[in-house]
Design a protein around this motif. Structure first.
Motif, PDB file in Angstrom:
ATOM      1  N   GLY A  17       0.613  14.482 -14.011  1.00 52.25           N
ATOM      2  CA  GLY A  17      -0.478  14.328 -14.972  1.00 52.25           C
ATOM      3  C   GLY A  17      -0.361  13.114 -15.863  1.00 52.25           C
ATOM      4  O   GLY A  17      -0.761  13.150 -17.034  1.00 52.25           O
ATOM      5  N   ALA A  18       0.167  12.025 -15.335  1.00 49.82           N
ATOM      6  CA  ALA A  18       0.362  10.811 -16.137  1.00 49.82           C
ATOM      7  C   ALA A  18      -0.979  10.191 -16.517  1.00 49.82           C
ATOM      8  O   ALA A  18      -1.899  10.115 -15.711  1.00 49.82           O
ATOM      9  CB  ALA A  18       1.197   9.796 -15.364  1.00 49.82           C
ATOM     10  N   VAL A  19      -1.058   9.723 -17.767  1.00 48.96           N
ATOM     11  CA  VAL A  19      -2.275   9.084 -18.281  1.00 48.96           C
ATOM     12  C   VAL A  19      -1.914   7.679 -18.748  1.00 48.96           C
ATOM     13  O   VAL A  19      -1.020   7.515 -19.589  1.00 48.96           O
ATOM     14  CB  VAL A  19      -2.875   9.885 -19.446  1.00 48.96           C
ATOM     15  CG1 VAL A  19      -4.098   9.171 -20.012  1.00 48.96           C
ATOM     16  CG2 VAL A  19      -3.230  11.295 -18.999  1.00 48.96           C
ATOM     17  N   PRO A  20      -2.564   6.640 -18.233  1.00 49.14           N
ATOM     18  CA  PRO A  20      -2.196   5.269 -18.633  1.00 49.14           C
ATOM     19  C   PRO A  20      -2.549   4.987 -20.085  1.00 49.14           C
ATOM     20  O   PRO A  20      -3.492   5.556 -20.641  1.00 49.14           O
ATOM     21  CB  PRO A  20      -3.004   4.386 -17.678  1.00 49.14           C
ATOM     22  CG  PRO A  20      -4.145   5.245 -17.223  1.00 49.14           C
ATOM     23  CD  PRO A  20      -3.637   6.651 -17.218  1.00 49.14           C
ATOM     24  N   THR A  21      -1.780   4.090 -20.689  1.00 45.80           N
ATOM     25  CA  THR A  21      -2.017   3.678 -22.070  1.00 45.80           C
ATOM     26  C   THR A  21      -2.751   2.339 -22.128  1.00 45.80           C
ATOM     27  O   THR A  21      -2.950   1.786 -23.208  1.00 45.80           O
ATOM     28  CB  THR A  21      -0.677   3.550 -22.823  1.00 45.80           C
ATOM     29  OG1 THR A  21       0.192   2.666 -22.087  1.00 45.80           O
ATOM     30  CG2 THR A  21      -0.006   4.906 -22.951  1.00 45.80           C
ATOM     31  N   LYS A  54       3.694   6.144  -5.336  1.00 44.72           N
ATOM     32  CA  LYS A  54       3.719   6.123  -6.795  1.00 44.72           C
ATOM     33  C   LYS A  54       2.582   6.938  -7.380  1.00 44.72           C
ATOM     34  O   LYS A  54       2.779   7.762  -8.288  1.00 44.72           O
ATOM     35  CB  LYS A  54       3.639   4.670  -7.270  1.00 44.72           C
ATOM     36  CG  LYS A  54       3.702   4.461  -8.766  1.00 44.72           C
ATOM     37  CD  LYS A  54       3.677   2.962  -9.068  1.00 44.72           C
ATOM     38  CE  LYS A  54       3.909   2.638 -10.529  1.00 44.72           C
ATOM     39  NZ  LYS A  54       3.982   1.172 -10.751  1.00 44.72           N
ATOM     40  N   GLN A  55       1.372   6.742  -6.854  1.00 47.92           N
ATOM     41  CA  GLN A  55       0.212   7.443  -7.399  1.00 47.92           C
ATOM     42  C   GLN A  55       0.305   8.945  -7.169  1.00 47.92           C
ATOM     43  O   GLN A  55      -0.083   9.740  -8.042  1.00 47.92           O
ATOM     44  CB  GLN A  55      -1.075   6.897  -6.776  1.00 47.92           C
ATOM     45  CG  GLN A  55      -2.337   7.361  -7.490  1.00 47.92           C
ATOM     46  CD  GLN A  55      -2.360   6.902  -8.943  1.00 47.92           C
ATOM     47  OE1 GLN A  55      -2.200   5.717  -9.220  1.00 47.92           O
ATOM     48  NE2 GLN A  55      -2.550   7.836  -9.862  1.00 47.92           N
ATOM     49  N   ALA A  56       0.832   9.341  -6.017  1.00 46.51           N
ATOM     50  CA  ALA A  56       0.962  10.778  -5.735  1.00 46.51           C
ATOM     51  C   ALA A  56       1.868  11.453  -6.760  1.00 46.51           C
ATOM     52  O   ALA A  56       1.580  12.554  -7.245  1.00 46.51           O
ATOM     53  CB  ALA A  56       1.504  10.973  -4.323  1.00 46.51           C
ATOM     54  N   ALA A  72       0.829  -1.208   0.000  1.00 48.82           N
ATOM     55  CA  ALA A  72       0.000   0.000   0.000  1.00 48.82           C
ATOM     56  C   ALA A  72       0.862   1.256   0.000  1.00 48.82           C
ATOM     57  O   ALA A  72       0.582   2.231  -0.713  1.00 48.82           O
ATOM     58  CB  ALA A  72      -0.937  -0.009   1.206  1.00 48.82           C
ATOM     59  N   GLY A  73       1.938   1.248   0.792  1.00 47.43           N
ATOM     60  CA  GLY A  73       2.792   2.428   0.862  1.00 47.43           C
ATOM     61  C   GLY A  73       3.460   2.735  -0.458  1.00 47.43           C
ATOM     62  O   GLY A  73       3.533   3.899  -0.874  1.00 47.43           O
ATOM     63  N   MET A  74       3.954   1.711  -1.135  1.00 45.58           N
ATOM     64  CA  MET A  74       4.596   1.912  -2.434  1.00 45.58           C
ATOM     65  C   MET A  74       3.611   2.475  -3.445  1.00 45.58           C
ATOM     66  O   MET A  74       3.915   3.423  -4.186  1.00 45.58           O
ATOM     67  CB  MET A  74       5.165   0.583  -2.937  1.00 45.58           C
ATOM     68  CG  MET A  74       5.846   0.663  -4.301  1.00 45.58           C
ATOM     69  SD  MET A  74       7.337   1.681  -4.306  1.00 45.58           S
ATOM     70  CE  MET A  74       8.423   0.660  -3.284  1.00 45.58           C
TER      71      MET A  74
END
Length: 322
Positions: A142-146, A134-136, A128-130
């Motif tokens: 502004g990353a957008v998944p492919t 990462k998400q923060a 959960a911590g990782m």
């Protein structure tokens, strides 16, 4: 990016800190003119964590270049590993696999940086911590998944199969599994459970790529400059993090379960790509094996289809470097 003032402790020490080490290596690789892999998000993770904010993220910040045992030699190892495993996953996707599971996903951004075919789902499993850290960082840039991305917080030393199913994993569909830089740190019993779980959840046509370091290295290898530099300059004692018990024969276990397994050395791929780390005396990388297992299309326990080759591939390379 300004370093976060109160970063999640999941990346401050221990195995979590190795994720920052790999991210720094990917950042350096990204800016090489002959980059084997590119990850434009990697340097943001490095700069966001106080533990790594001063580490290099570009080749010109490593004056000794590839002669540097940490950011040169080990860094190039991580760049090559990223390249090879990117190609493996993209090859599976081009062959019709639409479900990918990254076990111990760390700070890798394959769900954002690779050119996935339509319909691909990428599951990222880690603590959960990782995943929070990462998400923060990803949100900040502004990353957008492919691909469709699903994250699952889980302890891979325990049972995580039902949580993965609850997150939308389909055990009836072929899966491309990846355990990159994971099994080296797991106790033997946890590695055996993980392999048994992957086997149980894998439909015909599935694959598993993983990295192992069989056995315990000789004292002269344990004194390698790679290990010393990681400890002294990055605060990471890799030897203390590696599980010290006898390692299971995962390739043999998978073979007994009906998988076809190929084990390669990093230097096999250095030869394929014409760049990457090369053997040296008392080599800390010599024992490492990158393994590729496939479950064929036949009924379990009977014949298996021929596994895909695991060399470089032009289409995968193009997608990787886009």
């Amino acid at each position: 990016m300004r370093a976060a003032a109160a970063v999640n402790p999941a990346v401050a020490a221990g195995v979590g800190r190795t994720a920052l080490l790999v991210a720094a290596a990917r950042a350096i690789e990204t800016h090489r003119p002959d980059a084997l892999a590119r990850d434009r998000f990697a340097e943001h993770f490095v700069r966001a964590a106080p533990a790594s904010a001063g580490w290099p993220v570009r080749p010109d910040q490593v004056p000794a270049g590839e002669a540097d045992p940490l950011w040169g030699r080990l860094g190039r190892y991580f760049g090559l590993r990223t390249c090879v495993l990117d190609d493996h996953l993209l090859r599976a996707a081009r062959q019709g696999v639409r479900q990918v599971v990254l076990l111990g996903a760390g700070l890798d951004c394959r769900a954002f940086r690779l050119d996935w075919p339509p319909g691909c789902v990428v599951h990222e499993v880690d603590t959960a911590g990782m995943l929070t850290f990462k998400q923060a960082v990803l949100d900040r840039v502004g990353a957008v998944p492919t691909a469709r991305r699903r994250v699952l917080a889980a302890d891979l030393r325990l049972d995580w199969s039902e949580a993965l199913r609850a997150a939308g994993f389909d055990a009836a569909a072929p899966t491309a599994w990846l355990a990159e830089g994971l099994l080296l740190y797991l106790p033997a019993a946890a590695e055996r459970r993980l392999v048994a779980t992957v086997d149980r959840l894998s439909a015909p046509g599935s694959s598993l790529a993983y990295e192992v370091k069989p056995g315990v290295e000789a004292p002269r290898v344990r004194a390698s400059p790679v290990y010393a530099a990681a400890r002294q300059r990055a605060g990471i004692d890799l030897l203390s993090l590696f599980d010290g018990g006898p390692r299971p024969d995962t390739a043999g276990d998978l073979t007994a379960r009906g998988w076809t397994v190929t084990a390669r050395t990093p230097y096999d791929f250095t030869a394929v790509h014409g760049r990457g780390p090369r053997p040296e005396p008392d080599d800390a990388l010599a024992a490492n094996r990158w393994c590729f297992a496939t479950r064929g299309e036949e009924v379990r326990g009977r014949g298996r289809s021929r596994p895909a080759e695991h060399g470089d591939d032009g289409a995968a390379a193009a997608a990787r470097r886009r």
